[in-house]
Structure formats: C-alpha cells, structure tokens
Write a protein that holds these residues in place. Structure first.
Motif, PDB file in Angstrom:
ATOM      1  N   LEU A 117      49.636  49.561  47.463  1.00 18.10           N
ATOM      2  CA  LEU A 117      49.045  49.007  48.394  1.00 18.10           C
ATOM      3  C   LEU A 117      48.266  49.231  47.897  1.00 18.10           C
ATOM      4  O   LEU A 117      46.699  48.830  48.641  1.00 18.10           O
ATOM      5  CB  LEU A 117      49.221  50.027  49.852  1.00 18.10           C
ATOM      6  N   GLY A 118      47.491  49.938  46.802  1.00 16.19           N
ATOM      7  CA  GLY A 118      46.388  50.344  46.447  1.00 16.19           C
ATOM      8  C   GLY A 118      46.266  49.336  45.938  1.00 16.19           C
ATOM      9  O   GLY A 118      44.810  48.424  45.598  1.00 16.19           O
ATOM     10  N   MET A 119      46.922  48.366  45.274  1.00 19.27           N
ATOM     11  CA  MET A 119      46.691  47.703  44.173  1.00 19.27           C
ATOM     12  C   MET A 119      46.790  46.353  45.462  1.00 19.27           C
ATOM     13  O   MET A 119      45.955  44.960  45.050  1.00 19.27           O
ATOM     14  CB  MET A 119      48.434  46.718  43.364  1.00 19.27           C
ATOM     15  N   ALA A 120      47.032  46.057  46.594  1.00 18.55           N
ATOM     16  CA  ALA A 120      46.324  45.438  47.582  1.00 18.55           C
ATOM     17  C   ALA A 120      45.304  45.710  48.454  1.00 18.55           C
ATOM     18  O   ALA A 120      44.873  44.072  48.308  1.00 18.55           O
ATOM     19  CB  ALA A 120      48.025  45.642  48.664  1.00 18.55           C
ATOM     20  N   ALA A 121      44.980  46.535  47.656  1.00 14.52           N
ATOM     21  CA  ALA A 121      43.493  46.483  48.327  1.00 14.52           C
ATOM     22  C   ALA A 121      42.947  45.690  47.215  1.00 14.52           C
ATOM     23  O   ALA A 121      41.826  45.004  47.827  1.00 14.52           O
ATOM     24  CB  ALA A 121      43.036  47.871  48.651  1.00 14.52           C
ATOM     25  N   ALA A 122      42.747  46.201  46.326  1.00 16.07           N
ATOM     26  CA  ALA A 122      41.616  45.487  44.785  1.00 16.07           C
ATOM     27  C   ALA A 122      42.003  44.415  44.584  1.00 16.07           C
ATOM     28  O   ALA A 122      41.355  43.379  44.454  1.00 16.07           O
ATOM     29  CB  ALA A 122      42.830  46.491  43.244  1.00 16.07           C
ATOM     30  N   THR A 123      43.809  44.181  45.182  1.00 17.10           N
ATOM     31  CA  THR A 123      43.665  42.414  45.511  1.00 17.10           C
ATOM     32  C   THR A 123      42.422  41.517  46.398  1.00 17.10           C
ATOM     33  O   THR A 123      41.972  40.819  46.284  1.00 17.10           O
ATOM     34  CB  THR A 123      45.060  41.764  45.012  1.00 17.10           C
ATOM     35  N   VAL A 124      42.302  41.834  47.198  1.00 15.76           N
ATOM     36  CA  VAL A 124      41.357  41.990  48.285  1.00 15.76           C
ATOM     37  C   VAL A 124      40.555  41.846  48.228  1.00 15.76           C
ATOM     38  O   VAL A 124      39.319  41.125  48.420  1.00 15.76           O
ATOM     39  CB  VAL A 124      41.803  42.459  50.406  1.00 15.76           C
ATOM     40  N   VAL A 125      39.692  43.311  47.400  1.00 18.13           N
ATOM     41  CA  VAL A 125      38.121  43.425  46.879  1.00 18.13           C
ATOM     42  C   VAL A 125      38.112  42.234  45.717  1.00 18.13           C
ATOM     43  O   VAL A 125      36.760  41.155  45.886  1.00 18.13           O
ATOM     44  CB  VAL A 125      37.838  44.940  46.040  1.00 18.13           C
ATOM     45  N   GLY A 126      38.847  42.068  45.267  1.00 16.09           N
ATOM     46  CA  GLY A 126      38.949  41.079  43.779  1.00 16.09           C
ATOM     47  C   GLY A 126      38.758  39.552  45.097  1.00 16.09           C
ATOM     48  O   GLY A 126      37.740  38.898  44.565  1.00 16.09           O
ATOM     49  N   TRP A 127      39.196  39.945  46.045  1.00 16.66           N
ATOM     50  CA  TRP A 127      39.295  37.882  46.282  1.00 16.66           C
ATOM     51  C   TRP A 127      37.647  37.602  47.566  1.00 16.66           C
ATOM     52  O   TRP A 127      37.025  36.666  47.046  1.00 16.66           O
ATOM     53  CB  TRP A 127      40.661  37.779  47.645  1.00 16.66           C
ATOM     54  N   LEU A 128      37.820  38.935  47.589  1.00 16.13           N
ATOM     55  CA  LEU A 128      35.969  39.239  48.557  1.00 16.13           C
ATOM     56  C   LEU A 128      34.900  38.541  47.432  1.00 16.13           C
ATOM     57  O   LEU A 128      34.447  37.520  47.396  1.00 16.13           O
ATOM     58  CB  LEU A 128      35.822  40.020  49.342  1.00 16.13           C
ATOM     59  N   PHE A 129      35.366  39.593  45.975  1.00 17.37           N
ATOM     60  CA  PHE A 129      33.746  38.981  45.276  1.00 17.37           C
ATOM     61  C   PHE A 129      34.431  37.394  44.583  1.00 17.37           C
ATOM     62  O   PHE A 129      33.130  36.890  44.110  1.00 17.37           O
ATOM     63  CB  PHE A 129      35.119  39.888  44.139  1.00 17.37           C
ATOM     64  N   GLY A 130      35.374  37.655  44.724  1.00 16.51           N
ATOM     65  CA  GLY A 130      35.681  35.740  43.913  1.00 16.51           C
ATOM     66  C   GLY A 130      34.572  34.416  45.087  1.00 16.51           C
ATOM     67  O   GLY A 130      33.808  34.145  44.832  1.00 16.51           O
ATOM     68  N   LEU A 131      34.908  35.657  46.064  1.00 17.18           N
ATOM     69  CA  LEU A 131      34.544  33.824  47.000  1.00 17.18           C
ATOM     70  C   LEU A 131      32.426  34.404  47.382  1.00 17.18           C
ATOM     71  O   LEU A 131      31.613  33.225  46.778  1.00 17.18           O
ATOM     72  CB  LEU A 131      34.815  34.530  48.621  1.00 17.18           C
ATOM     73  N   VAL A 132      31.880  35.146  46.800  1.00 12.82           N
ATOM     74  CA  VAL A 132      30.971  35.337  46.165  1.00 12.82           C
ATOM     75  C   VAL A 132      30.392  34.882  45.272  1.00 12.82           C
ATOM     76  O   VAL A 132      29.439  34.049  44.814  1.00 12.82           O
ATOM     77  CB  VAL A 132      30.354  36.910  46.506  1.00 12.82           C
ATOM     78  N   ALA A 133      31.230  34.885  44.022  1.00 12.87           N
ATOM     79  CA  ALA A 133      30.822  35.110  42.371  1.00 12.87           C
ATOM     80  C   ALA A 133      30.925  33.684  41.860  1.00 12.87           C
ATOM     81  O   ALA A 133      30.968  33.594  40.879  1.00 12.87           O
ATOM     82  CB  ALA A 133      30.860  36.596  41.829  1.00 12.87           C
ATOM     83  N   ILE A 134      31.763  33.508  42.699  1.00 16.70           N
ATOM     84  CA  ILE A 134      32.826  32.692  41.078  1.00 16.70           C
ATOM     85  C   ILE A 134      32.533  31.026  40.331  1.00 16.70           C
ATOM     86  O   ILE A 134      32.829  30.990  39.739  1.00 16.70           O
ATOM     87  CB  ILE A 134      34.851  32.312  42.349  1.00 16.70           C
ATOM     88  N   ARG A 135      31.052  30.517  41.643  1.00 14.41           N
ATOM     89  CA  ARG A 135      30.110  29.866  41.442  1.00 14.41           C
ATOM     90  C   ARG A 135      29.603  30.165  40.489  1.00 14.41           C
ATOM     91  O   ARG A 135      29.259  29.581  39.572  1.00 14.41           O
ATOM     92  CB  ARG A 135      30.074  28.959  42.794  1.00 14.41           C
ATOM     93  N   ARG A 136      29.673  31.188  40.106  1.00 12.90           N
ATOM     94  CA  ARG A 136      28.484  31.893  38.995  1.00 12.90           C
ATOM     95  C   ARG A 136      28.783  32.127  37.966  1.00 12.90           C
ATOM     96  O   ARG A 136      30.337  32.707  37.443  1.00 12.90           O
ATOM     97  CB  ARG A 136      27.400  32.998  39.557  1.00 12.90           C
ATOM     98  N   ARG A 137      28.630  31.393  37.290  1.00 14.67           N
ATOM     99  CA  ARG A 137      29.101  31.961  35.889  1.00 14.67           C
ATOM    100  C   ARG A 137      28.176  32.507  34.656  1.00 14.67           C
ATOM    101  O   ARG A 137      26.753  33.501  34.441  1.00 14.67           O
ATOM    102  CB  ARG A 137      29.257  30.290  34.298  1.00 14.67           C
ATOM    103  N   GLY A 138      29.033  33.129  33.236  1.00 17.19           N
ATOM    104  CA  GLY A 138      28.125  33.737  32.550  1.00 17.19           C
ATOM    105  C   GLY A 138      27.581  35.203  33.174  1.00 17.19           C
ATOM    106  O   GLY A 138      27.735  36.533  33.682  1.00 17.19           O
ATOM    107  N   ILE A 139      26.594  35.539  32.668  1.00 14.23           N
ATOM    108  CA  ILE A 139      25.648  36.640  32.919  1.00 14.23           C
ATOM    109  C   ILE A 139      25.525  36.701  34.455  1.00 14.23           C
ATOM    110  O   ILE A 139      24.944  37.898  34.877  1.00 14.23           O
ATOM    111  CB  ILE A 139      24.392  36.404  31.848  1.00 14.23           C
TER     112      ILE A 139
END
Lengths: 294, 337
Positions: B103-125
């Motif tokens: 369950l903890g890993m699943a929660a982290a994965t969801v957070v990672g997905w949300l981060f991705g939605l916002v940040a994935i298009r930006r690169r590097g710094i």
C-alpha cells in the motif's frame, strides 16, 4: 463589500512585504542563473547568513541596522566571490546540474555550522528606531519598517533591471549570456564578470536577509522554506527573465497572503499549487518564452 | 542554450562495462550477498537495516537521474507518503507488514504519477526545482492532514508477523526481511535498466529529440520511469517506517530529499552498486560522528562538495575507472611484449 475590502487590504500589503523579500531573492537567483547557468541552491543560506551577520553585528558590536545593510551584503558578497573563484568556477564546463548539487552541499555546511554555533531557536532582531512606528497611508495604518522594506526592494529590483538592460556593464552581461567566447575576443574579462555577478546575486540575498531580520525570526533554517518558494517563483516567472521574476514575486507574495483569508491552512501551499497549475495549463510560463535549460 | 548533456561525466558508458572483466562484477555481487547474509552477526543490525533502506531510496534516485536523466529533488514526497501510508495501514488498519508495504508503494507511485503530470515536460534544472517545490507542497499536506498526527507523526507502528510465524519484532528476522526486499529491489532495477525498456529510457536521456523522431512516446517512458522510481523510493520509505516504527514529518522534509541525493551521488551515479556504497559511506559517517559534538550535516555537506568537485563518478565510478585504467595499461603492456 466594504468589510471584504477592509479584510483584503491589510493582507494585500502584508503580501507586498513578503513579495519584496521574494523579489530580492529571486532577482539574485535569476541574474546568477542567467549568466552562470547555475541554480544557486545556497541562495537561501546566503539570505540566512546575511540576517545572522546583521544580528551578530547588533548584539556583539552594537552596530545598527543601517551599517548592517552595508556590511552584511559586503561580507557575504566577498565570501561568495571567493567560493566562486576557488570552487564553483570549476563546474562551468560540465553539466549544469553539478552546480546545483555543489551549492546544495554548501547549503548543508552553512546551515549545519550556524545550527552548531547558535542552536536552532529563532532570535528576534529589533526594528531600528528610525523606522519604528506606523505610517498613515490615508486609508490604513501600516508599520513604517515594512513600508521601508517594500520601497527598498522595489528600488533595488528596478535598479538591477536597469543595470542589466540599460548600462554598458549590463550589455556585457547580456553578451556573456549569449556568447562568452566572442565577448572574450573583445578583451572583456568574462571570468571576472562571472565572479562579480555571483557576488552581486549573493549580496542581494544578504540584503534581503538583513531586511527580513526584523520581520522574521533570525535562525539557521530561516532560508530553507523561503528558498523553495523562491524556486517556484522563478519557475513561474519563466527562468532567466528578470522582469517576469520581479512581477511573479510580488504577485505570488500577495496571492499567498490573500489565500490566508479564504483558506488559512492553505496559505503556505498557495505558491506551489499556482506553480503546478501553471505548468499544466500554460507550459510556456507566465510571461512568454520558455527557455531550454540544458 | 545549446550545451549538450554529457553522459560520460555521470555514467559508465556501455563501452566501459563491456571492456571491464565480465567475471569481476559477478564475483563482487556474490561476495556482497555473502557479506550481507553474515553481516548482522558482526555489526549492528539496526544500522545495516537503515543502510539498506537508504540504498533502496538512492537506487530509485539513481534510476531516475543516472539512467533517466531526471534530477529529482522531491524524493521526500515518495518516501514520506509511503512511510505514512504503510505506517497507517499497519497501525490503524492492522494489515500485515507485506500488505502495508505494498500500500505504501502504491501511494508513492500515485504521488510519482502526479509529479509526472506536472513536471515531466520540463527538463534538467527546471525538473529539479519543480520536484523540490512539489515535495514541499506534499510536506504541507502531510502537516495539515489529520491522519498523520501533525508534528507527532505516527508512533508505535507494529512490525507485525509475516506468513503468520515470522515475527518481525525480532531484529534478525527483520534484517533478513529487509534484505529480501532490498535484493528484490536491486534485481528489479538491474533487469529494468538492461531491458529494451531501459535502453529506450537511456536513449531518451542521451537525446530526447532523436528518441521522439524515432517514434518513441518520450513522455510516456519518462512518466513510467518516474512512477517506478517513486515505487522503489516508497519501498525504502515503507521499510524504514516499519524498522523505526514511526512515520514523521522528518521523512517528508527537503532534507530527506537531499540525503537521498547525497547517498546516490557519493556512491556513484549510473552504477548499480553505487547506492549501496553511498549508503554505507553516509551511515558510516553518521555512526562515526554520532558521539562527537560536531554536526553530521556539516560533514555530509563537505563530503558532498568534495565529491562534486573532485570525484564526480562517486565511490563506485572512481573505483571502476581505476580498474579500467589498469586493465587498459595491462593490455598495452601485453601488446608490447
């Protein structure tokens, strides 16, 4: 309606004060990033050191606010110039992320040392006597010191902007940003320019620290949260645009405090939520052009 | 800006891994495994368990940065959310430790997905700055959310029993439990990096535009790596919550993110065992300076600065480079003879 107005107005001015501090920090960060291509993670620690120096000058040497406003940035600027010369300058030819990582290490050292020397507790810095009291703005009363902070920040930010856009030194900076090799062939000492820029940005952070000392508590970690907020502001402002950064700083400072009226718990999240929303809805940034950072 | 990404500075290139003796890594891995199996009888199991949790978190960072080219400053969000959710599942929902970890890993994965939605298009710094800001947002959410108990955090999280008879309250049982997850985590990362999927990820790191032009769904791949990395960091966080039996805001502060960065970079970015070496170095320093007055934070910072300035390849990368140098000299000498 009038009640709402009366509730909003003080928050609006408080936001201006926070925005002033953000602006000084984000402008320094932007100027350093624009030329050195390094995200100066240690900016928050330089802000903290500036505040601490002012505090120590007052407590141990009896040197007041006005002198601190000169001495603290000078000391921080010179120390930062030395660090740039001896260490950061070695990182220019490799991936820019190493600049971020290096300054992260420096942050840990500075914050750790100040905690070791002075403990984590916050210390109060007394508002200088010449700026104590309140000012009648006609429609509301406002602490004189905070008004001074807003004015000082606006003057410094505009000054920095004019320096870069309107002076010969600024034209060198912009040229060094575009093509450092070509500028070198004109006989301009580019590495000195880089050192000076870094020292200037760090000194601005120390000015912000000195200005913030009477408003916030002086403590070894006073720069950490504000640093993350300023990072978000710089992203919102469009990375590298001084004008956009100044505007974003004041707007977000105000947005933060106005959020406090509607959702008190969400105030500290407001900047990050706005950043996330903006990245999703307007990927090119608030003020136009998106710069590739690599 | 037209500076190109320089993979040579942060990763061992494929060329290097093929020239280095094929047997040497295998021998090293077996030796490391044997060492891990007997270690708790000779050294504090608690420190070793902490080391393994850190190594998992650093492996996640390494996967994301070393192979995916995404510098994350927001690992605290993955670690913190996994620690809280796993802790909550074990304590309030009385779930078994394995279920709590999942369950903890699943929660982290969801957070990672949300981060991705916002940040994935930006690169590097910019990616680094955005993940830092998002992690701070997550921190404030945890500060306000009722189930985290604010400043107190979740206390007295039960370790529970596995399969009905392995009592994790026993420190040796707990040690092998964590070791099993750590080995599984590292095996997974190894398999992933060396799979076709991993090769595409590395290709995207080296040249995103070219990978796009070849028809790869670049954002999809990056999002997938980010979510996988979040899950692995979450595994570290969940195990740590069970190990320390607490989940607090400390796991979610930016210092938790920086610790992961330090461990990974000191160990060696883009190397498989780098995270373990880095975790050993940081835990070792921590232990060595625990008695002294001097703050560990300063030591860590100094080590990290020196590492960035002088040994950018980290412990493992530097050793591997030295081996290869000797090997290159050896082959030259044999040619001469």
């Amino acid at each position: 309606m009038n009640d709402l107005f009366n509730a909003l107005l003080p928050q609006f001015f408080l936001g201006l004060v926070n925005g002033s501090i953000y602006a000084l920090l984000s402008v320094g960060l932007t100027v350093i990033f624009g030329l050195l291509r390094i995200v100066n993670f240690v900016h928050g620690a330089q802000f903290m050191v500036g505040a601490f120096l002012s505090y120590l000058l007052l407590v141990y040497f009896g040197i007041g606010f006005w002198w601190s406003l000169v001495i603290a940035p000078l000391v921080v600027g010179l120390a930062s110039a030395a660090i740039e010369r001896t260490m950061i300058s070695r990182l220019y030819n490799i991936d820019h992320m190493y600049g971020l990582l290096f300054t992260l290490g420096l942050t840990l050292v500075l914050e750790g040392l100040f905690r070791y020397w002075f403990g984590s507790a916050g210390r109060a810095y007394v508002v200088p006597e010449s700026l104590s009291g309140v000012v009648n703005l006609g429609f509301m009363y406002f602490p004189r010191y905070r008004l001074f902070v807003v004015v000082a920040s606006v003057v410094l930010c505009l000054g920095t902007w004019l320096l870069i856009e309107r002076t010969r030194a600024g034209s060198y900076l912009r040229a060094a940003h575009e093509n450092p090799q070509l500028l070198r062939t004109f006989g301009i000492n580019v590495s000195l320019l880089l050192t000076a820029t870094y020292a200037f940005g760090a000194a601005l952070a120390a000015v912000a620290g000195t200005l913030a000392a009477p408003i916030y508590q002086v403590g070894p970690f006073m720069g950490t949260h504000i640093m993350v907020v300023v990072f978000a502001i710089v992203v919102i402002g469009g990375m590298g645009s001084v004008k956009g950064t100044i505007a974003a700083s004041f707007l977000l400072g105000i947005a933060e405090t106005v959020t406090k009226i509607a959702f008190p718990q969400a105030a500290s999240m407001a900047v990050f939520v706005i950043m996330a929303a903006l990245l999703v809805l307007r990927p090119e940034g608030l003020f136009g052009r998106q710069e590739s950072t690599r | 800006m037209t500076t190109t990404f320089e993979p040579n500075t942060i990763t061992t290139t494929p060329k290097r891994t093929t020239t280095i003796s094929r047997r040497l890594p295998a021998v090293g891995v077996v030796a490391l495994l044997i060492l891990a199996l007997v270690a708790p009888y000779y050294f504090y199991p608690f420190l070793l368990m902490k080391l393994m949790c850190m190594a998992l978190m650093a492996a996640s960072f390494n996967l994301l940065f070393g192979y995916g080219g995404m510098l994350s400053f927001g690992h605290a969000a993955f670690i913190g959310s996994a620690a809280y959710i796993a802790g909550y599942a074990a304590k309030e929902m009385h779930l078994s430790p394995i279920l709590a970890i999942i369950l903890g890993m699943a929660a982290a994965t969801v957070v990672g997905w949300l981060f991705g939605l916002v940040a994935i298009r930006r690169r590097g710094i910019q990616f680094a700055m955005i993940t830092l800001a998002l992690a701070q947002l997550v921190y404030f959410i945890f500060l306000q959310a009722p189930f985290t108990h604010g400043e107190d955090g979740l206390q007295d999280i039960p370790r529970g029993t596995v399969l009905g008879f392995l009592n994790l309250g026993n420190s040796l049982t707990m040690y092998y439990f964590i070791l099993a997850f750590t080995v599984a985590g590292f095996l997974f990362v190894y398999r992933m990096v060396n799979s076709p999927f991993g090769q595409v990820v590395i290709a995207i790191r080296d040249n995103e535009a070219r990978a796009t032009s070849l028809g790869y769904n670049v954002h999809g791949y990056k999002l997938a790596v980010l979510m996988i990395a979040a899950a692995i960091a979450g595994l570290g966080g969940a195990l740590k919550a069970l190990l320390f039996q607490i989940a607090t805001l400390n796991d979610a502060t930016y210092l938790a993110s920086t610790e992961v960065v330090i461990v990974a970079v000191v160990g060696g970015i883009g190397t498989m065992v780098g995270p373990i070496a880095g975790a050993a170095a940081v835990v070792g320093l921590d232990w060595f300076f625990a008695e002294s007055e001097f703050p560990v934070m300063v030591i860590n910072g100094l080590v990290f600065m020196a590492c960035v300035l002088l040994f950018r390849q980290g412990i493992v990368g530097t050793i591997a480079a030295a081996f290869e140098k000797r090997r290159a000299q050896g082959t030259e000498e044999s040619k001469d003879a």
